[in-house]
Design an enzyme around this catalytic site. Structure first.
Site, PDB file in Angstrom:
ATOM      1  N   TRP A 532      52.128 -95.965  93.717  1.00 27.25           N
ATOM      2  CA  TRP A 532      51.206 -94.893  94.129  1.00 27.25           C
ATOM      3  C   TRP A 532      51.210 -93.692  93.185  1.00 27.25           C
ATOM      4  CZ3 TRP A 532      55.206 -96.308  97.685  1.00 27.25           C
ATOM      5  CH2 TRP A 532      54.897 -97.427  98.459  1.00 27.25           C
ATOM      6  N   HIS A 533      51.404 -93.948  91.894  1.00 27.54           N
ATOM      7  CA  HIS A 533      51.418 -92.859  90.921  1.00 27.54           C
ATOM      8  C   HIS A 533      50.179 -92.905  90.038  1.00 27.54           C
ATOM      9  CE1 HIS A 533      56.122 -92.639  91.217  1.00 27.54           C
ATOM     10  NE2 HIS A 533      55.501 -92.273  92.328  1.00 27.54           N
ATOM     11  N   TYR A 534      49.054 -93.348  90.590  1.00 24.27           N
ATOM     12  CA  TYR A 534      47.844 -93.444  89.779  1.00 24.27           C
ATOM     13  C   TYR A 534      47.324 -92.055  89.428  1.00 24.27           C
ATOM     14  CZ  TYR A 534      46.039 -93.385  94.611  1.00 24.27           C
ATOM     15  OH  TYR A 534      45.803 -93.096  95.933  1.00 24.27           O
ATOM     16  N   HIS A 535      46.641 -91.979  88.303  1.00 23.53           N
ATOM     17  CA  HIS A 535      46.192 -90.698  87.775  1.00 23.53           C
ATOM     18  C   HIS A 535      45.018 -90.922  86.824  1.00 23.53           C
ATOM     19  CE1 HIS A 535      49.434 -92.401  85.309  1.00 23.53           C
ATOM     20  NE2 HIS A 535      48.766 -91.947  84.268  1.00 23.53           N
TER      21      HIS A 535
END
Length: 598
Positions: A532-535
């Site tokens: 869940w570290h999308y950017h």
């Protein structure tokens, strides 16, 4: 006469009891209604914030028509930004989700996994699947990702701060502002202590103790869970807001940003002047911003909202017949997600639950973290767990035309043959730095509730794949360490067996090569998950300038992880919260100078 008197007396007593029963029933109904109302609308004991209310209430108690600043998205960046700006200006904070207060699946650590797998329409986590086939989650709750994540808190490295072009002194003021309010030192769980010692034995040294800093070696980081296991989120930072200057509206879904022509120098430029949003009953509201509209809707929501408002690639806007405000080809580009691979480690007995506490920061482009205690009972292993279950994930091994409910049921029956140890024990997690692989985001329609199509292109860049292999090899050394022998089943399970179990149990929609775990490259591809570290999507110097203003228009900023080119530190939440505070303080100082008071 006496008999008649007694009867009358009995009737009076009966009536009194009936009235008492009615009053008690009414009181219980009132209490039940009040408890449900509090839980549904976000109260915690009493009303958490006097300035917070649901959008449906606006039908009866309207908003002001104009605010100095409108912030779209009450997430990890939006809450600290709103709290900061409200010290001197009027702020309207609009959040599409509900409140984290009163929801034990959000606030209790042991319910972390329940929150993420809840797929009801109003749930705090909204499930989506990238076009790569990886199941992901997007926050839909005040506090954003800080309300649904694993709680780990660690700062960005000094090099990251320098590359971002941030003022180092202000960064070092902004992090502590967060930490004083919601960050704690964890009580190290046994599994985390074993991972710490295993990392050191595997050569991930030195041991840096408990620290927020991003430094090579092994460390224990901070957490937003207190010692009682209660979560403290970015929403808690709103306690620092001026209650007279801020309004927080939950369950308010912004449809688009409004623009009008504005003379800037000798040119006409579009200027953001407000937003249109709707409540849960589809009533629409329009509000105006005197100064700016600031979008803090996250790496999925911010590029989506810009496109829906007419700022984006020309071809995309024309496809959906969206009036063009500004042709901006970089909106939705540069999407990245740090790929994670999880290895299940069977244990001799159930281990105490823990989320991320210990991390190994290697020099080979990968991080190693750990969690434990998610093993269920034997009955739960054999249950159907909905869209996030292994039954669904294993459809990826079946040709599309043969996928059916019968195929799911057959897998569920075969799941009984899985070793119980696969679902009982701890997890070692590997994720890569960066990443270098880039993807894109595009619209699936003109309704903001329609999730956009997101492609991350996991492991497209060969260096990302090599970093994953390096991380898996580090995990192999940890599993073989002396310290880990206290937990694992002696030599009963070889590394090869553990990898095979991980391939079968990890859940995604990517076709698998389950007989090829001898290739670590293939293992990385087959078992890729998200952490869940999308950017990306509104990146700095491509969509926004160094002050987070959207280039080519006036009165509009984007302040969140969509502006990042890479994910900061081992976990981004600390830096996203810092960014909200940082930009808010910078804006106040630029406008008010020394009188800003921050």
């Amino acid at each position: 006469m006496p008999a008649i008197g007694c009867c009358a007396c009995l009737r009076n007593v009966s009536m009194a009891f009936a009235i008492a029963r009615f009053q008690m029933a009414l009181l219980l109904k009132i209490l039940l209604f009040w408890s449900v109302f509090k839980a549904s609308e976000g109260y915690h004991g009493d009303l958490k914030y006097s300035f917070m209310r649901p959008a449906t209430s606006l039908a009866y108690t309207p908003l002001n028509r104009t605010y100095d600043y409108i912030i779209v998205g009450g997430g990890t960046a939006g809450c600290p930004l709103a709290a900061t700006l409200s010290r001197n200006f009027s702020v309207l904070l609009l959040e599409r989700g509900g409140s984290p207060y009163g929801d034990l699946n959000v606030s209790r650590m042991e319910n972390f996994h329940i929150c993420l797998t809840n797929t009801v329409p109003r749930a705090p986590a909204e499930v989506f699947v990238s076009t790569d086939g990886v199941i992901n989650s997007r926050a839909r709750v005040l506090g954003g990702g800080s309300s649904i994540n694993a709680g780990f808190y660690t700062r960005a490295s000094p090099n990251y701060v320098k590359r971002a072009g941030w003022d180092g002194a202000l960064v070092n003021e902004s992090y502590p502002w967060i930490e004083r309010q919601i960050v704690y030192q964890p009580k190290l769980a046994p599994w985390q202590a074993a991972v710490r010692d295993g990392l050191l034995e595997a050569g991930v040294s030195p041991f840096n103790g408990f620290t927020f800093d991003h430094v090579f070696g092994t460390k224990v980081g901070g957490t937003i869970f207190d010692r009682q296991g209660f979560r403290h989120t970015a929403a808690d930072l709103l306690q620092s807001a001026d209650p007279e200057n801020v309004e927080v509206i939950i369950r308010a879904t912004v449809q688009k940003v409004l623009f009008r022509s504005h003379i800037a120098g000798k040119k006409k430029k579009p200027r953001a002047v407000g937003v249109i949003f709707r409540d849960e009953e589809a009533r629409e509201y329009e509000v105006q911003a005197k100064e700016e509209v600031i979008v803090t809707a996250g790496a999925i929501g911010s590029p989506q909202l810009l496109m829906l408002s007419g700022i984006g690639p020309e071809r995309e806007l024309k496809k959906w017949k969206i009036p063009v405000v500004l042709k901006q080809e970089q909106v939705g580009q540069g999407m990245s997600d740090n790929p994670m691979n999880a290895i299940y480690i069977p244990t001799k007995k159930p281990v105490v639950q823990s989320l991320i506490q210990t991390v190994g920061i290697t020099k080979l482009g990968s991080f190693v973290e750990a969690s434990s205690g998610f093993g269920g009972t034997e009955n739960s292993i054999h249950c159907h767990h909905g869209i996030l279950s292994a039954e669904i994930g294993q459809l990826s091994t079946i040709p599309p035309k043969k996928r059916s409910l019968d195929a799911i049921e057959e897998y569920r029956r075969n799941k009984r043959d899985f070793p119980k140890e696969t679902f009982m024990g701890g997890f070692l997690l590997e994720k890569i730095v960066g990443p270098l692989s880039k993807g894109h985001l595009s619209l699936n329609g003109t309704d903001v509730d329609k999730l956009p199509a997101v492609t991350f292109n996991y492991f497209q860049h060969p260096r990302d794949l090599q970093r994953c292999v390096n991380g898996i090899r580090t995990i192999e050394r940890i599993v073989k360490s002396k310290r880990f022998a206290d937990f694992t089943q002696d030599n009963e399970y070889t590394i090869q067996m553990i990898l095979n179990m991980s391939v079968k149990a990890n859940i995604n929609f990517i076709p698998k090569n389950t007989n090829d775990t001898t290739s670590l490259e293939q293992f990385c591809r087959d078992t890729v998950l998200t952490i869940w570290h999308y950017h990306g999507g509104c990146q700095m110097n491509k969509v926004v300038d160094k002050n987070y203003r959207v280039m080519g228009v006036e009165g509009l900023r984007v302040v969140d992880g969509s502006t990042f080119h890479s994910s900061p530190g081992t976990n981004p939440q600390a830096t996203v919260m810092m960014l909200g505070r940082y930009v808010g303080v910078k804006m106040l100082r630029e406008r008010l100078g020394g009188s800003a008071g921050v």
